[in-house]
Design a protein around this motif. Sequence first.
Motif, mmCIF file in Angstrom:
data_model
loop_
_atom_site.group_PDB
_atom_site.id
_atom_site.type_symbol
_atom_site.label_atom_id
_atom_site.label_comp_id
_atom_site.label_asym_id
_atom_site.label_seq_id
_atom_site.Cartn_x
_atom_site.Cartn_y
_atom_site.Cartn_z
ATOM 1 N N GLN A 124 0.825 -1.207 0.000
ATOM 2 C CA GLN A 124 0.000 0.000 0.000
ATOM 3 C C GLN A 124 0.863 1.263 0.000
ATOM 4 N N TYR A 125 2.062 1.156 0.569
ATOM 5 C CA TYR A 125 2.960 2.307 0.589
ATOM 6 C C TYR A 125 3.788 2.411 -0.692
ATOM 7 N N THR A 126 4.326 1.287 -1.150
ATOM 8 C CA THR A 126 5.139 1.348 -2.369
ATOM 9 C C THR A 126 4.302 1.780 -3.566
ATOM 10 N N GLU A 127 3.036 1.343 -3.609
ATOM 11 C CA GLU A 127 2.165 1.737 -4.709
ATOM 12 C C GLU A 127 1.782 3.213 -4.631
ATOM 13 N N ASP A 128 1.951 3.797 -3.463
ATOM 14 C CA ASP A 128 1.666 5.217 -3.277
ATOM 15 C C ASP A 128 2.907 6.077 -3.507
ATOM 16 N N GLY A 129 4.006 5.441 -3.917
ATOM 17 C CA GLY A 129 5.207 6.205 -4.243
ATOM 18 C C GLY A 129 6.298 6.163 -3.208
ATOM 19 N N MET A 130 6.138 5.360 -2.161
ATOM 20 C CA MET A 130 7.157 5.288 -1.113
ATOM 21 C C MET A 130 8.249 4.290 -1.486
ATOM 22 N N LEU A 131 9.477 4.621 -1.113
ATOM 23 C CA LEU A 131 10.601 3.702 -1.266
ATOM 24 C C LEU A 131 10.803 2.972 0.056
ATOM 25 N N ILE A 132 10.746 1.637 0.023
ATOM 26 C CA ILE A 132 11.017 0.830 1.210
ATOM 27 C C ILE A 132 12.267 -0.001 0.947
ATOM 28 N N VAL A 133 13.273 0.199 1.784
ATOM 29 C CA VAL A 133 14.522 -0.549 1.686
ATOM 30 C C VAL A 133 14.617 -1.442 2.922
ATOM 31 N N LYS A 134 14.769 -2.750 2.709
ATOM 32 C CA LYS A 134 14.796 -3.707 3.818
ATOM 33 C C LYS A 134 16.165 -4.384 3.872
ATOM 34 N N ILE A 135 16.834 -4.228 5.014
ATOM 35 C CA ILE A 135 18.195 -4.741 5.179
ATOM 36 C C ILE A 135 18.232 -5.746 6.319
ATOM 37 N N PHE A 136 18.786 -6.911 6.041
ATOM 38 C CA PHE A 136 18.920 -7.956 7.056
ATOM 39 C C PHE A 136 20.396 -8.224 7.293
ATOM 40 N N LEU A 137 20.844 -8.066 8.566
ATOM 41 C CA LEU A 137 22.240 -8.277 8.917
ATOM 42 C C LEU A 137 22.431 -9.708 9.430
ATOM 43 N N ALA A 138 23.350 -10.421 8.794
ATOM 44 C CA ALA A 138 23.583 -11.828 9.120
ATOM 45 C C ALA A 138 24.991 -12.039 9.666
ATOM 46 N N ILE A 139 25.094 -12.804 10.752
ATOM 47 C CA ILE A 139 26.375 -13.231 11.310
ATOM 48 C C ILE A 139 26.264 -14.693 11.717
ATOM 49 N N THR A 140 27.402 -15.330 11.946
ATOM 50 C CA THR A 140 27.414 -16.745 12.340
ATOM 51 C C THR A 140 27.114 -16.890 13.840
ATOM 52 N N LYS A 141 26.822 -18.100 14.238
ATOM 53 C CA LYS A 141 26.561 -18.385 15.648
ATOM 54 C C LYS A 141 27.794 -18.064 16.502
ATOM 55 N N LYS A 142 28.954 -18.446 16.011
ATOM 56 C CA LYS A 142 30.197 -18.218 16.742
ATOM 57 C C LYS A 142 30.467 -16.733 16.903
#
Length: 482
Positions: free
Chosen positions: A127-145
Amino acid sequence: MLDKIEMKKKADWQEYDAKMAHLEIQMGELQRKCKNKGIPIMILFEGFEASGKGTMINKMIQPLDPRGFKVFTMEKETKEERMHPYLWRYATKTPAKGRMYIFDRSWYQGLFTGELTAEEIRQYERQYTEDGMLIVKIFLAITKKEQKKRLARLEENKSTKWRVTKSDWKKNENYEKVLADYDDMLIQTDIPEAPWTVVEAMDKKYAIYKIFSTVVAAMERAVNQCETECSYNSKEEYPGDEIRNGVLNRIDLSLDLTPEEYKRKRKDLQKRMEILHNKMYLQRVPVILAFEGWDAGGKGGAIKRITQCMDPRGYEVVPVAAPNDTERAHHYLWRFWNKFPKDGHMAIFDRTWYGRVLVERIEGFATKREWQRAYSEINHMESHLTKSGAIVLKFWMHIDKEEQEKRFRARQETPEKQWKITDEDWRNREKWEEYERAVDEMIVRTSTVSAPWHIIEANSKLYARIKVLEIVVEALEQRLLL
């Protein structure tokens, strides 16, 4: 997805400084361009505990104009937020056009608590992207150790020890399960309009460089798209190709009550309403009453009979007029989210979010694409409200054209009521048939099991007021088991 990521990627130290200097300049320039073009931006940071979200956000905002962004830490709900539907805390924090909002954690927490589904998230973002909004989604990944090492380092430092909880250590012990859950989240919510970028965050410099590159590229695409299209602010003439369902034509407007019947029923219903309002507060049930209807259809009179017997501290009547400059700068649903009641309270809307598919549609304030997608957006919003425990009742106050003219003239001839009638009211009568078709379609497309429309036969004010009271009282009694 995550099990295929090469976690140990590192930045080239010799090239890092030069590349970052260029990216920082680009990001500052693009922020100004997005502001000038009125592009709202949301950047979400999710990821494993101790993966560096705060550090990455702090680094990312350095080249930005601080007047143009705001950072939200959404890890824990406040008491006020817990008293509203889950999405309320996010929907009230959407940026205006040209602004950037950055979230340390987001609505994705609701996916793990069961308060949201992946489909609800996809619909919410669209509903937001279709209204002209930019959504950037970032996922930070690290190991268990690496996570264990960082948690231990934080815990050893007196100034950062408070940041590590038992829950963090438990998640580290159950790293494989957490990874699988995150993997499922990324796969289910990676949509073209708002894709995920997984950042290998073992090496700080590499993570910073990838985040900057991702955000800059996304902002460039948004600016270029706006320059070639920029259609979400455009206007279109009323298309006239809607579905005609004939809903209103089947309503019997001859229904009436004698003054004696009215007084007797009103006294009984208002007494019950007074008791229900107290029960509603004690059981923490939020109630939303939405009134639409023809001009002079009797919305105000019906609202007054509901509130006469209620404690004014437990309800708010929200009169809805044309949006102001601040409201126009946001998604059209934003101003309504801000008025939805907390648990145990009632919000009564005199005109509503349905203006999008009525006056904005007819008068050309919304494009055809905007008002057509509004049906789905409204249905999903109301579904979330009812799923969260709210009672949502929607009323269309229906009169015929002759009755409206009679009431308009009575207002003109009564000095204390002349403020209620304007030239705009008379002008709107000329588009009666167009509005009637739009109302027909609105009712068919948005009357759902959880949030149905109630069409009120309102040629008789007495009959209409009693019917509205009966519907509200019966709905509350059914929920409160009285």
